[in-house]
Write an enzyme that holds these catalytic residues in place. Sequence first.
Site, PDB file in Angstrom:
ATOM      1  NE  ARG A 129      42.892  39.436  50.681  1.00 35.01           N
ATOM      2  CZ  ARG A 129      43.123  39.666  49.396  1.00 35.01           C
ATOM      3  NH1 ARG A 129      44.324  39.502  48.900  1.00 35.01           N
ATOM      4  NH2 ARG A 129      42.150  40.062  48.600  1.00 35.01           N
ATOM      5  CE  LYS A 180      46.638  46.252  44.866  1.00 34.70           C
ATOM      6  NZ  LYS A 180      45.548  45.280  44.736  1.00 34.70           N
ATOM      7  CG  ASP A 181      41.807  47.350  43.598  1.00 35.92           C
ATOM      8  OD1 ASP A 181      42.475  46.360  43.249  1.00 35.92           O
ATOM      9  OD2 ASP A 181      41.608  47.644  44.789  1.00 35.92           O
ATOM     10  NE  ARG A 224      50.301  41.562  40.232  1.00 40.56           N
ATOM     11  CZ  ARG A 224      50.971  41.531  41.378  1.00 40.56           C
ATOM     12  NH1 ARG A 224      52.255  41.237  41.399  1.00 40.56           N
ATOM     13  NH2 ARG A 224      50.349  41.790  42.521  1.00 40.56           N
ATOM     14  NE  ARG A 225      50.074  40.138  45.156  1.00 39.29           N
ATOM     15  CZ  ARG A 225      49.221  40.867  45.858  1.00 39.29           C
ATOM     16  NH1 ARG A 225      48.088  40.330  46.302  1.00 39.29           N
ATOM     17  NH2 ARG A 225      49.485  42.137  46.131  1.00 39.29           N
ATOM     18  CB  CYS A 279      40.707  39.964  37.303  1.00 44.40           C
ATOM     19  SG  CYS A 279      40.855  41.261  38.521  1.00 44.40           S
ATOM     20  NE  ARG A 308      38.118  38.317  46.536  1.00 42.85           N
ATOM     21  CZ  ARG A 308      36.859  38.491  46.143  1.00 42.85           C
ATOM     22  NH1 ARG A 308      36.225  37.513  45.495  1.00 42.85           N
ATOM     23  NH2 ARG A 308      36.221  39.611  46.370  1.00 42.85           N
TER      24      ARG A 308
END
Length: 303
Positions: free
Chosen positions: A153, A81-82, A129-130, A240, A147
């Site tokens: 996190r 996904k990155d 997206r979130r 992004c 981040r």
Amino acid sequence: MNVLRIATRQSALALWQAEHVATRLRAAHPQLVVELLPMTTRGDRILDRPLAEIGGKGLFLKELEVALAERRADIAVHSCKDMPMQLDAGFAIGAILERADAADAFVSVKFAQLAELPQGARVGTSSLRRQAQLRALRPDLQLVDLRGNVNTRLAKLDAGEYDAIVLACAGLDRLGLAERIRARLEAPAWLPAAAQGAIAIEQRIGDNAVAALLAPLNDADTARCVTAERALTRRLEGSCQVPIAAYCIETERGLHLAGLVGDAATGEVIRAAAHGAADHPGALGEEVADMLLARGAARFLSA
């Protein structure tokens, strides 16, 4: 080829993924010596700004690709996904491993699910997206940038800086932190990032010896689904900077792909889904992307 070197980021999750690939390679090729080349990328170093402001997902790849180009490494391991939807010239995805849990995770100390959060609760995520999907479901929430690696996190959440955060289930599972998942945010109501939960191996184009070593690791089912999701995002020229989600599964009718484009500021989202032939995943991705555009997604993309 007797020795194969893997370029990887230095985060705990990236190292787990690289070690997982190394273990799979050693099992498939017992005579092969596999070594890791841990590196720090620009995306790892710049933690005070959202990815969308500093150049996007490619920031996690550049140093690794330089190592490939200079032949200090033979492959690079990434969270799929990155990876940018269009790789730089000279590089290709050599294998995609079997996908882990693709869902997002709702993580909180005090609350068991998103609906339990009080009005105005602070939720940490840097993903547009979130953010778009959170605003669509709970426009009252206060969304705060988040981040750092997974453990950083979680530490910020535990310190009380947030009422909840959203992470990928796969990352928590891989780090032995599955107990931190309070609820899974699942399709079709909630869509993940394209290729979320899949590990991709990048190689130099034309390196046939490496390609032969990687072939046994490729999971055809995952590769088809990821191809459809990435084709959707590529068609929309997604990065992004735009909230785009895509999730494909195999069904009795072939592939089923659901896509979403949203506005992180307002929570407005546009959705589309379709079935397609399993042997043409790219075409299905483009079809669903075109459906999203026909329903007005272009105004989000241009913004």
